[in-house]
Design an enzyme around this catalytic site. Structure first.
Site, PDB file in Angstrom:
ATOM      1  N   SER A  97      76.879  32.923  24.023  1.00  0.00           N
ATOM      2  CA  SER A  97      76.779  31.536  23.523  1.00  0.00           C
ATOM      3  C   SER A  97      75.480  30.849  23.909  1.00  0.00           C
ATOM      4  CB  SER A  97      77.961  30.722  24.047  1.00  0.00           C
ATOM      5  OG  SER A  97      79.170  31.202  23.508  1.00  0.00           O
ATOM      6  N   GLU A 114      30.999  49.942  71.562  1.00  0.00           N
ATOM      7  CA  GLU A 114      30.724  51.051  70.662  1.00  0.00           C
ATOM      8  C   GLU A 114      29.281  51.557  70.709  1.00  0.00           C
ATOM      9  OE1 GLU A 114      32.941  52.669  68.747  1.00  0.00           O
ATOM     10  OE2 GLU A 114      34.560  51.437  69.555  1.00  0.00           O
TER      11      GLU A 114
END
Length: 778
Positions: A473, A193
């Site tokens: 229940s 780069e």
């Protein structure tokens, strides 16, 4: 003539004077303008410089909060198979090798697994990397020792990153420091780069010229003209506009940045800022997160060919995406390796070997946004009680949870496979049944696993937290506990009428409950009414106790939602989420001690400073004796009542307690139950509230039972409180009996509540009788 000349001469003098004055004013104007512009420019530069330094020296990024699982603790005797360990190592990104050479590797040889663990900053200590060997026998870890053969008491693997809470712009990064970087990463970036990085002052005219010439040569690695410093400035401060003004500003700011900060600080910031890919809607920034995304490994563990690929991607993350454009990415990677060899950073032999390697990508991205969305949803809700949303999205918090990946994997598989099998068995095709479930550690109330729907990886409606459905229940233990807290009036042996009943209700209506089998059973012992889930007996008992008392019991058990004091409440006419039910049942499982269900262990800052601990909280709400009696009745459910099919999966010596639940017209199927170490709640139903061919017994219980068997749940440690005594009783008469009497049952009583009278045996047992409960106690 002479007079005319004089007149013209006198007329010209004022004009020259005017011109001289105008020029003077003009010079003054330009001078003032120049000074003003210079002042404005200077002020602008100072403001720009301040902005640049404050951003760079402060918090450069909005860092997501990362959420971690529990750390897997390894010790001899642990219930864990070799394959289970390998599964977790793979999830953590460990690589299977023939010979250990670095952290993040493991080797399998028969029943043995050798592991080179990674260093990790735990919440309570900084753990160095270490190598150890584990030996397994079936589903148990039997030996744990170092390479030198020294026995090890405990080893911890690092926790699994299970998700994150991301900034609004959806950038994800895992910042790394310069000293943590693998060899050649910085050198590779500079080689590709910005070759003159260490020579220029932010802008390189030579670099721009060289890039122009180089890009004209066919077959050469393409280079940009911007320096690394300029690229950092562009990414960190500026927009993407391609204008001369933006380009000029970029150059000025690059020069400024180089004046204030070292090359090391600049390259470190660049490595953490650069865009390197996409994970769905989330942008992957920085090499630290990119390493996890592409290789499911920490950056420090990468080899040369992997480093070169990341550097190659930096040129253009979309264009060189290795998952979409493999050949293109491979070509670019090899060009990077070639550049390193040409610049003498590696020799040709190493370059040749690296170029021959495959891309080596992980099978799946290691940065999937949130692979466990339902559990992460719970974590977020509990975090928001203590943190602002902005802190969670940008503060870079490290959140450590109780999440158990092993348990979650088992729960997901069982819910998915069992539910599909049950649907096939009933021929259900058009209307899929949904599911939700929680797994909780008994005693600490830690939520270990959570499923919010049958598609557990789908981040949609979280039924475990938000599906409020009638519990049927499931509520009955609260009714019977209310009775058992009154030992002068009720014991497990108390006879309860199961005759039909009509109870006045609101608006002049009458409530007439029915039993599931549409029969009444006369007078039955309290434990049997609970075990068989008789609705008529429960309704009569609840009305005798008083609705207000039952509601108070539900509050003490931990339910904080709305409750209507109506008779139908006694049979579950209240809507709760699976999370709510788990809260109630954990209080029962913990022997009457209430603890809020918790998903979070601790929270640390991005710098690993402790911010908050979430210690175990406990509050005694019920006495041990009444809870002991209730747990007996809930074991009757499992041994003789609606939960008995669980023992198709569980061994007979595994004592568990629980309760089924079925809402009207079988629209909801529930089961909630526990052993000594785990509590699980399972709900099945349809999102459109349609009917199902499943009860609590035939539906949710089947998933619960398979899960508990797979987890190898420990049997209840049924310790006898000091104020509990046991007697043989005749359940039909409610009087004391003898062990060898036919029909006699061994029951616990709170001291002073046991029967005083006894009855002679009606007949003697034909052979030796083994009462399951007496066997458990002995």
């Amino acid at each position: 003539m002479i007079l005319a000349k004089k007149l013209r001469k006198t007329q010209k003098k004022p004009t020259k004077a005017k011109r001289s004055a105008f020029a003077l004013r003009l010079r003054k104007f330009f001078k003032t303008g120049f000074i003003s512009l210079l002042a404005i420019g200077l002020v602008g530069l100072l403001v720009l410089d301040y902005h640049l330094r404050s951003r760079f020296s402060g918090s450069k990024w909005s860092l997501p909060s990362h959420v971690y699982s529990r750390a897997l603790e390894l010790y001899e005797g642990l219930e864990l198979s070799r394959d289970g360990l390998v599964w977790e190592l793979e999830k953590l990104g460990y690589r299977r090798v023939a010979k250990l050479s670095a952290a993040g590797q493991y080797r399998v040889q028969g029943r043995r697994v050798a592991v080179h663990s990674r260093a990790f900053q735990f919440w309570d200590e900084s753990k160095a990397a270490q190598t150890f060997i584990l030996t397994f026998q079936g589903s148990q870890l039997t030996e744990l020792h170092s390479l030198q053969g020294k026995s090890l008491a405990l080893v911890r693997l690092e926790p699994l990153r299970i998700g994150g809470i991301y900034p609004a712009h959806l950038e994800d990064r895992l910042p790394v420091r310069l000293e943590e970087l693998p060899p050649l990463l910085v050198e590779s970036l500079i080689a590709v780069e910005d070759r003159g990085f260490y020579q220029h002052y932010g802008v390189s005219l030579r670099g721009i010229s060289r890039a122009l010439l180089n890009n004209l040569r066919p077959g050469s690695a393409t280079q940009g003209g911007s320096t690394i410093t300029q690229q950092l400035v562009k990414n960190l401060y500026l927009s993407r506009d391609r204008t001369l003004l933006r380009k000029g500003l970029e150059a000025v700011m690059a020069l400024m940045l180089e004046q204030h900060y070292s090359k090391g600080e600049i390259i470190e910031a660049y490595i953490n800022e650069i865009y390197l890919g996409q994970a769905g809607k989330r942008a992957i920034h920085g090499f630290g997160m990119a390493s996890q995304h592409y290789f499911n490994q920490p950056l420090a563990e990468l080899n040369l060919h992997q480093i070169a690929l990341l550097v190659a991607i930096a040129k253009g993350a979309s264009y060189y995406d290795p998952r979409r454009h493999g050949e293109r990415a491979l070509t670019r990677r090899n060009l990077v390796i070639k550049l390193l060899a040409e610049q003498g950073l590696i020799d040709n032999a190493i370059a040749s070997r690296a170029s021959q390697q495959a891309l080596g990508l992980a099978a799946r991205p290691g940065t999937r946004t949130n692979p466990f969305p339902a559990y992460l949803d719970l974590v977020k809700r509990q975090l928001r009680k203590d943190y602002e949303d902005e802190d969670l999205r940008s503060g870079g918090l490290r959140v450590f949870t109780h999440f158990d990946p092993q348990a979650q994997n088992r729960l997901e598989k069982i819910v998915s496979t069992k539910l599909a099998a049950m649907e096939r068995q009933k021929g259900l095709k058009d209307k899929p049944i949904e599911a939700a479930s929680l797994l909780v550690r008994v005693g600490t109330a830690e939520v270990l696993a959570l499923v919010g729907g049958r598609e557990s990886r789908f981040a949609g409606f979280n039924r475990a937290l938000d599906a409020r459905r009638p519990i049927g229940s499931t509520i009955k233990p609260a009714v019977y506990l209310t009775a058992l807290e009154q030992p002068d009036d009720y014991t497990l042996q108390s006879l309860i009428s199961d005759a039909p009943v009509a109870i006045p209700a609101a608006h002049g209506e009458t409530w007439r409950p029915r039993n599931f089998d549409h029969k009444s059973h006369g007078e039955v012992p309290l434990y049997q009414a609970m075990g068989k889930s008789y609705n008529l007996a429960t309704a009569r008992l609840g009305m005798a106790l008083g609705l207000d008392r039952v509601v108070a019991t539900l509050r003490r058990l931990g339910y904080e939602g709305p409750l209507a004091e109506v008779p139908a409440l006694l049979l579950g006419a209240v809507s709760m989420s699976p999370f709510d039910v788990a809260s109630l049942y954990h209080t029962i499982a913990a022997g009457g001690f209430y603890s809020p269900l918790a998903s979070i262990d601790s929270v640390y800052s991005a710098e690993n400073q402790p911010l908050k601990r979430y210690p175990y909280r406990v509050e005694s709400r019920f006495d041990a004796a009444s809870m002991h009696l209730l747990q007996y009745a809930m074991q009757v459910v499992m041994r003789e009542g609606t939960g008995r099919s669980a023992y198709r999966y569980l061994a007979d010596d595994i004592a568990v307690a629980g309760k089924t639940g079925t809402s009207n017209d079988q629209r909801d199927s529930w089961f909630s139950g526990f052993g000594d170490d785990y509590l699980a709640v399972v709900w099945l139903g349809r999102d459109d509230n349609g009917k199902m061919p499943f009860t609590g017994s035939s539906g949710a219980l089947q998933i619960w039972s398979e899960l508990m068997a797979d987890l190898k749940v420990r049997p209840l440690a049924f310790a006898r409180p000091d104020n509990i005594v046991y007697h043989w009783v005749d359940p039909q008469l409610g009087l004391l009996s003898e062990e060898d009497c036919e029909g006699a049952r061994y029951l616990p009583f709170i001291i002073g509540s046991e029967p005083e009278a006894s009855v002679a045996c009606r007949s003697w047992r034909a052979g030796k009788f083994i009462d399951w409960f007496k066997g458990l106690l002995n």
